[in-house]
Design an enzyme around this catalytic site. Structure first.
Site, PDB file in Angstrom:
ATOM      1  N   ASN A  30      39.978 -52.194  25.011  1.00  0.00           N
ATOM      2  CA  ASN A  30      40.877 -51.036  24.321  1.00  0.00           C
ATOM      3  C   ASN A  30      42.168 -51.583  23.367  1.00  0.00           C
ATOM      4  OD1 ASN A  30      39.757 -48.655  25.367  1.00  0.00           O
ATOM      5  ND2 ASN A  30      41.131 -48.611  27.259  1.00  0.00           N
TER       6      ASN A  30
ATOM      7  N   ASP B  49      36.952  15.459  35.090  1.00  0.00           N
ATOM      8  CA  ASP B  49      36.614  16.922  34.659  1.00  0.00           C
ATOM      9  C   ASP B  49      37.878  17.495  34.494  1.00  0.00           C
ATOM     10  OD1 ASP B  49      35.631  19.471  34.700  1.00  0.00           O
ATOM     11  OD2 ASP B  49      33.924  18.812  36.011  1.00  0.00           O
TER      12      ASP B  49
ATOM     13  N   MET C  70      31.565  18.191  28.967  1.00  0.00           N
ATOM     14  CA  MET C  70      32.417  19.403  28.475  1.00  0.00           C
ATOM     15  C   MET C  70      33.890  19.150  28.391  1.00  0.00           C
ATOM     16  SD  MET C  70      30.594  21.478  26.472  1.00  0.00           S
ATOM     17  CE  MET C  70      31.515  22.856  26.478  1.00  0.00           C
TER      18      MET C  70
ATOM     19  N   GLU D 115      37.110 -46.534  34.161  1.00  0.00           N
ATOM     20  CA  GLU D 115      35.895 -47.651  33.981  1.00  0.00           C
ATOM     21  C   GLU D 115      35.377 -48.143  35.169  1.00  0.00           C
ATOM     22  OE1 GLU D 115      38.621 -49.235  35.380  1.00  0.00           O
ATOM     23  OE2 GLU D 115      37.799 -50.930  34.562  1.00  0.00           O
TER      24      GLU D 115
ATOM     25  N   ASP E  26      32.356  14.342  33.281  1.00  0.00           N
ATOM     26  CA  ASP E  26      31.766  15.696  32.503  1.00  0.00           C
ATOM     27  C   ASP E  26      31.670  15.596  31.106  1.00  0.00           C
ATOM     28  OD1 ASP E  26      31.079  18.328  32.685  1.00  0.00           O
ATOM     29  OD2 ASP E  26      33.252  18.870  32.265  1.00  0.00           O
TER      30      ASP E  26
ATOM     31  N   ASP F 161      33.080 -51.714  38.860  1.00  0.00           N
ATOM     32  CA  ASP F 161      34.208 -51.773  37.933  1.00  0.00           C
ATOM     33  C   ASP F 161      34.101 -52.663  36.834  1.00  0.00           C
ATOM     34  OD1 ASP F 161      37.683 -50.897  38.413  1.00  0.00           O
ATOM     35  OD2 ASP F 161      37.019 -52.456  36.717  1.00  0.00           O
ATOM     36  N   ILE F 162      34.382 -52.183  35.478  1.00  0.00           N
ATOM     37  CA  ILE F 162      34.085 -53.094  34.139  1.00  0.00           C
ATOM     38  C   ILE F 162      35.380 -54.150  34.288  1.00  0.00           C
ATOM     39  CG2 ILE F 162      33.933 -53.246  31.870  1.00  0.00           C
ATOM     40  CD1 ILE F 162      32.899 -50.455  31.747  1.00  0.00           C
TER      41      ILE F 162
END
Ligand code: GH3
Ligand code: MG
Length: 457
Positions: free
Chosen positions: A338, A9, A55, A373, A53, A330-331
């Site tokens: 890969n 204000d 105004m 894996e 406010d 485990d693979i």
């Protein structure tokens, strides 16, 4: 429940008066003498509520409000605009600018405190959600465009009124912005409110049913607890209004209803609800991401740790049927996949392995990707004999049918599996997983493509 309130204000005496009132109720206050400083302080100090406010010289209250609501760092802070008495135009402009509420001068203390309490409650909920959202924002999950679309969207409005003519008038007005339906039966309305409703507009002056009791019902049921309610009240029934706010009505409009005001207030409520919905949705999504492995869509190690802890704690409390088994898988010679076919082919094998694993365990089992894996299946309520049986089934489902790669190659894949079963008191998740891991090691040592049980030592 206390909060920090920023009072804005340009007239120092007004500031001091509000400050004294709020501090008497244990609110913390900050003050700003103009709009520019108010915006800076809102960003910097993050108050819980702003009392603004209208105004003021230079930038007026509407413009401050608009800027605060545009700013991502301040748009969640509720704003109460303070307008001149009978300033109908002021109030409408304020609501259009995004103000959450307004009060007229001279400010009625009781009303001020009731509105503050309602907004502080809301602010705390929004803060809680925002704190969780910010972690997903860091992970790049929230999307400003989605947010904007959600909060500007129209909503589903349910009108509950015993006066069909008034309800139809409300429908016509609100129908310009939203999809509306009206109901005169409070029981039916409760059922509808449990569905996809963004706002309930309730006639609190209804004679045919007890509207306050209806609000209490709405607030006690899980499915409707969060529904915003905008109530139409008699302007002179201050007690009813306060009771309504206390029961969790989100906002009120006095009769005779100023339709523009009603529309503006409805829009504010719906926007606010959309904001909450948006935060909750991103929260669910980030939670899901936090426990899911993106490559296989299996659950991850974090999920496993949590559920393994719970399952073992249950078994340690003593019930034999709460025995827990785990498989560690485990693979075999995965590095060769890969090295020979490339990393993408390796990913394909991992995905196909995960698929076969999921298909060959039971619904109560939890297959998880433990890392690279390596996989773990958590089996609650499963003894060693059953675990062994399931492990053998998985092993043969992997070994017996070659894996088909996208490029046409067929690969023979095998897996080594360790099985361990909880011993009850004295046993721990770490030691259970360690035994399963030793089983894998032994399986590898003795030629791979086999299942080894690590019996209790
Ligand atoms: P063993 O039979 O003794 O388990 O031999 P292995 O080759 O399976 O085991 P090793 O631990 O030597 O190699 C695992 C490889 O898995 C090494 C790592 O690069 C690869 N790997 C781990 N995670 C992923 C993945 O998400 N995608 C792909 N393509 N490869 C991964
Ligand atoms: Mg391996």
């Amino acid at each position: 429940m206390t909060a920090r309130v920023l009072i804005v204000d340009d007239i120092a005496a007004n500031v001091r008066l509000l400050q004294a009132k709020l501090e008497a109720e244990y609110y913390e206050t900050l003050t700003a003498p103009n709009g520019r400083i108010a915006i800076e302080m809102a960003i910097e100090d993050q108050p819980d509520i702003i009392l603004l406010d209208v105004m003021m010289p230079e930038i007026d209250g509407y413009e401050v409000c608009r800027q605060l609501k545009e700013h991502a760092e301040t748009r969640h802070i509720p704003i109460i605009l303070i307008t001149a008495l009978d300033g109908r135009e002021d109030r409408l402009s304020g609501l259009e600018a995004g103000a959450d509420d307004f009060l007229t001068k001279p400010v009625d203390d009781v009303v001020l405190m009731a509105r503050l309490r309602a907004l502080v409650r809301l602010k705390q909920m929004v803060d809680d959600l925002r704190a969780r959202e910010s972690s997903s924002r860091r992970a790049g999950l929230t999307d400003q465009a989605v947010y904007d679309r959600q909060i500007s969207a129209t909503g589903n409005v349910l009108i509950l009124d015993d006066n069909a003519r008034q309800a139809e008038r409300l429908m016509m007005q609100l129908g310009e912005d939203h999809r509306c339906a009206y109901e005169t039966d409070p029981e039916k309305a409760l059922k509808i409110a449990a569905g996809r409703v963004d706002l309930v507009v309730l006639n609190l002056t209804a004679k045919a049913f007890d509207a306050l009791r209806w609000v209490a019902h709405l607030r006690t049921h899980e499915a409707t607890r969060q529904r915003p309610v905008l109530a139409i009240i008699n302007a002179d029934e201050r007690k009813v209004m306060l009771k309504a706010l206390e029961l969790g009505v989100n906002d009120v409009v006095p009769r005779p209803v100023d339709m523009l005001e009603l529309r503006a207030r409805a829009r504010t409520q719906i926007k606010r609800k959309r904001y909450g919905d948006f935060l909750r949705n991103t929260l669910d999504r980030s939670l899901e991401l936090a426990i899911t492995d993106p490559l296989t869509h299996l659950n991850n190690r974090r999920f496993l740790d949590h559920h393994l802890n719970l399952a073992m704690a249950r078994h340690n409390r003593g019930a034999a049927e709460d025995v827990v088994s785990v498989l560690m898988l485990d693979i075999d010679h995965f590095k060769r996949v890969n090295d020979t076919y490339g990393h993408d082919a390796g990913d394909e094998v991992i995905r196909e392995f995960a698929r076969r694993l999921s298909l060959n365990v039971r619904a109560i089992d939890m297959p998880c990707r433990f890392g690279g894996e390596e996989f773990v299946v958590l089996m609650p309520g499963t003894d060693q004999a059953d675990a062994l049986h399931i492990a053998e089934r998985v092993r043969s489902q992997v070994a017996d049918t070659p894996f088909a790669l996208a490029d046409g190659h067929l690969l023979d894949v095998t897996v080594s599996v360790g099985v361990a079963t909880s011993r009850g008191v004295g046993d721990s998740p770490e030691s259970l997983l360690k035994r399963a891991d030793e089983g894998v090691y032994e399986a590898k040592q003795s030629g791979r493509n086999r299942v080894i049980v690590r019996a209790a030592a």
